[in-house]
Enzyme design. Structure first.
Site, PDB file in Angstrom:
ATOM      1  N   LYS A  80     -34.430 -30.205 -27.662  1.00  0.00           N
ATOM      2  CA  LYS A  80     -34.010 -31.255 -26.726  1.00  0.00           C
ATOM      3  C   LYS A  80     -33.112 -32.290 -27.399  1.00  0.00           C
ATOM      4  O   LYS A  80     -32.382 -33.017 -26.727  1.00  0.00           O
ATOM      5  CB  LYS A  80     -35.221 -31.950 -26.099  1.00  0.00           C
ATOM      6  N   ASP A  81     -33.169 -32.354 -28.735  1.00  0.00           N
ATOM      7  CA  ASP A  81     -32.377 -33.340 -29.473  1.00  0.00           C
ATOM      8  C   ASP A  81     -31.026 -32.797 -29.920  1.00  0.00           C
ATOM      9  O   ASP A  81     -30.266 -33.506 -30.586  1.00  0.00           O
ATOM     10  CB  ASP A  81     -33.155 -33.818 -30.704  1.00  0.00           C
ATOM     11  N   ARG A 129     -33.132 -41.381 -19.361  1.00  0.00           N
ATOM     12  CA  ARG A 129     -33.727 -40.452 -18.389  1.00  0.00           C
ATOM     13  C   ARG A 129     -35.135 -40.890 -18.015  1.00  0.00           C
ATOM     14  O   ARG A 129     -35.485 -40.967 -16.826  1.00  0.00           O
ATOM     15  CB  ARG A 129     -33.761 -39.034 -18.987  1.00  0.00           C
ATOM     16  N   ARG A 130     -35.958 -41.201 -19.013  1.00  0.00           N
ATOM     17  CA  ARG A 130     -37.328 -41.648 -18.746  1.00  0.00           C
ATOM     18  C   ARG A 130     -37.333 -43.020 -18.087  1.00  0.00           C
ATOM     19  O   ARG A 130     -38.072 -43.264 -17.133  1.00  0.00           O
ATOM     20  CB  ARG A 130     -38.120 -41.694 -20.054  1.00  0.00           C
ATOM     21  N   ARG A 147     -37.629 -47.337 -31.177  1.00  0.00           N
ATOM     22  CA  ARG A 147     -37.192 -46.301 -32.100  1.00  0.00           C
ATOM     23  C   ARG A 147     -38.365 -45.926 -33.003  1.00  0.00           C
ATOM     24  O   ARG A 147     -39.363 -46.610 -33.073  1.00  0.00           O
ATOM     25  CB  ARG A 147     -36.044 -46.814 -32.990  1.00  0.00           C
ATOM     26  N   ARG A 153     -44.194 -45.168 -32.952  1.00  0.00           N
ATOM     27  CA  ARG A 153     -44.050 -45.724 -31.596  1.00  0.00           C
ATOM     28  C   ARG A 153     -45.410 -46.078 -30.995  1.00  0.00           C
ATOM     29  O   ARG A 153     -45.544 -47.112 -30.330  1.00  0.00           O
ATOM     30  CB  ARG A 153     -43.308 -44.722 -30.692  1.00  0.00           C
ATOM     31  N   CYS A 243     -26.720 -38.659 -25.054  1.00  0.00           N
ATOM     32  CA  CYS A 243     -27.834 -39.596 -24.854  1.00  0.00           C
ATOM     33  C   CYS A 243     -27.436 -40.833 -24.059  1.00  0.00           C
ATOM     34  O   CYS A 243     -28.259 -41.704 -23.803  1.00  0.00           O
ATOM     35  CB  CYS A 243     -28.425 -39.999 -26.209  1.00  0.00           C
TER      36      CYS A 243
END
Length: 304
Positions: A80-81, A129-130, A147, A153, A243
């Site tokens: 996904k990255d 997106r989130r 970050r 996190r 992104c």
């Protein structure tokens, strides 16, 4: 035979790399695998948002350089990255089985749904997106950027007494962080939050012209995962994904057909929509492309 495997140095990256190596060693116990950690620009700069220091490539350039130079033989990434375009001279092999593709709300509150968060709750995420999908559910929520690695996190959320942080379910599962006395994990239904394209899928990258490695890695490929990957990455590539834009996609595979849901919106989140398209397995790539073009046309027509 010795194979050097490159990865970032985070707990998640190392865990994912060991998972792939362990699986390969089941088939090739005589091969020696050596894991090499590589520090990327994205790892070095932790106090600035990704969109201000570059794009998704800030987490992979140094690793890809090592592949091209031949100092490592393969690299393990969270798919996904990865940027939509593959670096010239490198290829992705088939991927192993996918983890859970959804997102999860990690919170210190004893609740069962996002709708139960306190009024004007403060929730952290580094993803547009989130963020935009969360605000669609709960416009009162204050979203702040964050970050760091998964455990970092979660600790920030607890120390700063935030109401929650949104993370990929796959990473929480792989690090076995779903259960803890300090917080609760609440899986967000895909109907409420479309995941990032290829979320939960591991990417194995090698240099072109290495049929010996392809033969080895193909032992652990999983057909359904790679069908999903083809459709979702095609959707991402057609949108020129990065992104800076809210992009989501998930492909549901059934016996005869697949169903792809795609999400796309403006950079500021003022307009965002999703559509679904179905088709045959063999048309996965063209379905991703067609769905992306359909949504893109509608988003670009917004505000004209």
């Amino acid at each position: 035979m010795k194979i050097k495997v490159g990865t970032r140095g985070s707990k998640l990256a190392l865990t994912q790399t060991r998972m792939v190596v362990d699986e390969l060693m089941r088939y090739f116990p005589d091969i020696q695998f050596e894991i090499q950690t590589i520090v990327t620009k994205g790892d070095r700069i932790q106090d600035v948002s990704i969109e201000k220091i570059g794009d998704k490539g800030v987490f992979i350039k140094e690793i890809e350089d090592a592949l091209l130079l031949g100092t490592i033989d393969m690299a393990i990434h969270s798919m996904k990255d990865m940027p939509a375009e593959v670096t010239q001279g490198l290829v992705f092999t088939e991927s192993p089985a996918r983890e859970d593709a959804t997102d999860t709300l990690v919170t210190s509150h004893n609740i069962c749904s996002i709708m139960e968060l306190p009024l004007n709750a403060v929730v952290a995420t580094g993803s547009k997106r989130r963020s935009y999908q969360l605000l669609k559910m709960r416009p009162d929520i204050k979203v702040i950027g964050i970050r760091g690695n998964i455990d970092t996190r979660i600790n920030k959320m607890l120390q700063q007494q935030l109401d929650g942080v949104i993370l990929a379910t796959a990473g929480l599962n792989r690090l076995k962080l779903q259960e803890a006395k300090d917080y609760n994990c609440m899986r967000i239904p895909m109907e409420s939050m479309v995941p990032a394209p290829a979320q939960g899928i591991l990417g194995i990258q090698i240099k072109e012209g290495r049929p010996d490695l392809l033969e080895i890695i193909n032992k652990i490929k999983e057909p359904v995962t790679n069908l999903q990957l083809k459709a979702e990455r095609s959707f991402l590539k057609t949108l020129g994904g990065n992104c800076h834009l809210p992009i989501g996609a998930y492909c549901k595979v059934e016996a005869e057909q697949l169903e792809l849901i795609g999400l796309y919106g403006t950079e500021d989140g003022a307009f965002m929509l999703s559509h679904t398209m179905t088709g045959k397995h063999e048309d996965a790539q063209s379905i991703g492309n067609e769905l992306a073009n359909k949504i893109k046309a509608e988003v670009e027509a917004y505000g004209r």
